[in-house]
Design a protein around this motif. Structure first.
Motif, short mmCIF file in Angstrom:
data_model
loop_
_atom_site.label_atom_id
_atom_site.label_comp_id
_atom_site.label_asym_id
_atom_site.label_seq_id
_atom_site.Cartn_x
_atom_site.Cartn_y
_atom_site.Cartn_z
N MET A 154 28.89 34.90 48.05
CA MET A 154 27.83 35.62 48.75
C MET A 154 26.70 34.64 49.06
O MET A 154 26.00 34.20 48.16
N PRO A 155 26.56 34.27 50.36
CA PRO A 155 25.47 33.35 50.69
C PRO A 155 24.13 33.97 50.31
O PRO A 155 23.98 35.19 50.36
N THR A 156 23.20 33.16 49.96
CA THR A 156 21.85 33.49 49.48
C THR A 156 21.84 34.10 48.08
O THR A 156 20.78 34.29 47.52
N GLN A 157 23.04 34.41 47.54
CA GLN A 157 23.11 34.71 46.11
C GLN A 157 23.86 33.56 45.41
O GLN A 157 24.43 33.72 44.34
N THR A 158 23.84 32.41 46.06
CA THR A 158 24.64 31.26 45.64
C THR A 158 24.41 30.87 44.17
O THR A 158 25.35 30.64 43.42
N GLY A 261 41.09 39.21 47.43
CA GLY A 261 40.44 38.41 48.46
C GLY A 261 40.44 36.93 48.10
O GLY A 261 40.68 36.06 48.94
N ARG A 262 40.21 36.65 46.82
CA ARG A 262 40.19 35.26 46.35
C ARG A 262 41.58 34.63 46.47
O ARG A 262 41.73 33.48 46.90
N ILE A 263 42.59 35.41 46.08
CA ILE A 263 43.96 34.89 46.13
C ILE A 263 44.32 34.56 47.58
O ILE A 263 44.87 33.50 47.88
N ALA A 264 43.97 35.48 48.51
CA ALA A 264 44.29 35.25 49.92
C ALA A 264 43.59 33.99 50.43
O ALA A 264 44.19 33.15 51.11
N PHE A 265 42.33 33.84 50.06
CA PHE A 265 41.56 32.66 50.50
C PHE A 265 42.21 31.37 50.00
O PHE A 265 42.40 30.40 50.76
N LEU A 266 42.58 31.35 48.72
CA LEU A 266 43.15 30.13 48.15
C LEU A 266 44.56 29.86 48.70
O LEU A 266 44.95 28.71 48.89
N THR A 267 45.28 30.94 48.97
CA THR A 267 46.64 30.78 49.50
C THR A 267 46.59 30.21 50.92
O THR A 267 47.31 29.28 51.26
N GLU A 268 45.67 30.79 51.73
CA GLU A 268 45.60 30.36 53.15
C GLU A 268 44.86 29.04 53.32
O GLU A 268 45.03 28.35 54.32
N ALA A 270 41.88 28.78 54.11
CA ALA A 270 41.09 28.94 55.34
C ALA A 270 39.63 28.61 55.04
O ALA A 270 39.28 28.38 53.89
N ALA A 271 38.81 28.59 56.09
CA ALA A 271 37.37 28.36 55.86
C ALA A 271 36.79 29.59 55.14
O ALA A 271 37.27 30.71 55.34
N PRO A 272 35.75 29.41 54.30
CA PRO A 272 35.13 30.57 53.64
C PRO A 272 34.67 31.59 54.67
O PRO A 272 34.13 31.22 55.72
#
Ligand SMILES: NC(=O)c1ccc[n+]([C@@H]2O[C@H](COP(=O)([O-])OP(=O)(O)OC[C@H]3O[C@@H](n4cnc5c(N)ncnc54)[C@H](O)[C@@H]3O)[C@@H](O)[C@H]2O)c1
Length: 286
Positions: A154-158, A261-268, A270-272
């Motif tokens: 979450m940007p700005t909650q970095t 969502g995390r698994i899909a991101f790491l699998t693909e 892709a860009a955040p």
């Protein structure tokens, strides 16, 4: 009360950040279950008010003013609790703060405060209490407050989000370290989804950038509309802790969505990218 009462009644519970929010909810539940509660909070007044209320009901409660960002204060807390009440059955490293703003706009002091409370407060809580738990040889439990944010972004909650990723990995490693000792110390990660507390009220502490106000207001509204009731969350957490589980979540659907969502991101690889709901919350959809 069933299993959680059998598991915890008569034991000592030490909860940090216990004067308000999730810590307060857990303290009230621990006390209902027949535990002696140590209310450790940076707010001496808040801790004492809650302790006095519980003692008024004939329960055992001790208020201690502790700033978890200071390792020596956690060590002193452990000494004081052991001297007064002996072995600790449950330690909940709960104290944490939110910090909002663009990473480069948050003052250095606020960055340090956030990392010191949210990460080092947990690490040094473990350093203060684990040796005594291991030496006692008795069943004990250490539970650390992660978040569904431990699996998302979450940007700005970095600043906050990175501390929660850290707590999740710290707690996983700690679990394995405890297994290596062969001693009966349970380690659990508490993963709240959204629980109604005052964590998004205007920030105390050293300054956040002015743009933080809008984000805090949106999150406060979300929490008011969709947050889980504190007492209900505390009951779920204790019921799950009593089973000896590692994963303690309050809203399993939210946990699953974040992890998927995390698994899909790491699998693909892709860009955040943000989920559509988060985009509209942040006003990125125009
Ligand atoms: N509320 C949620 O929906 C939610 C979701 C995920 C994770 N969490 C986590 O749960 C924990 C508690 O959050 P909350 O929502 O109850 O917050 P809160 O702001 O309502 O309460 C936090 C408590 O911690 C105390 N505290 C703050 N700094 C401290 C310090 N340096 N030393 C000791 N005590 C200190 C405060 O005085 C307060 O009593 C945090 O670690 C947070 O990240 C909360």
């Amino acid at each position: 009360m069933g299993n959680s009462s059998e598991a915890f009644a008569g034991g000592v519970a030490v909860i940090t950040g216990a004067a308000a929010g999730i810590g307060e909810g857990l303290t009230r539940r621990a006390s209902e279950l027949g535990m002696k509660v140590v209310i450790a909070d940076i707010s001496a007044e808040g801790a004492e008010t809650l302790a006095a209320e519980l003692r008024g009901k004939g329960r055992e409660a001790m208020a201690v003013r502790v700033d978890v960002s200071r390792p020596e204060e956690l060590e002193r807390l452990a000494e004081q609790v052991h001297a007064s009440w002996g072995d600790v059955r449950l330690l909940v490293n709960n104290a944490g703060i939110e910090t909002i703003g663009m990473s480069w706009e948050i003052p250095a002091a606020r960055w340090e405060q956030t990392l010191n409370i949210n990460i080092h407060g947990v690490v040094h809580g473990v350093r203060a209490f684990a040796p005594r738990m291991l030496a006692s040889g008795k069943p004990a439990c250490i539970a650390n407050l992660a978040s569904t944010g431990s699996f998302g972004i979450m940007p700005t909650q970095t600043a906050y989000i990175m501390t929660k990723h850290a707590i999740q990995s710290f707690t996983e490693c700690l679990y394995l370290e405890m297994q290596m000792t062969g001693k009966p110390v349970q380690v659990s990660t508490i993963v709240p989804g959204m629980v109604k507390t005052r964590i998004f009220e205007a920030s105390a502490g050293t300054g956040e950038p002015t743009g933080a106000d809008r984000h805090r207001a949106v999150m406060r509204e979300l929490m008011a509309n969709y947050g889980m009731d504190l007492a209900a969350a505390a009951e779920v957490i204790f019921d799950k802790l009593a089973t000896g589980a590692f994963w303690i979540d309050t809203q399993p659907d939210m946990t699953r969505d974040m992890i998927d969502g995390r698994i899909a991101f790491l699998t693909e690889r892709a860009a955040p990218r943000l989920a559509p709901m988060a985009r509209s919350l942040l006003g990125l959809d125009g």
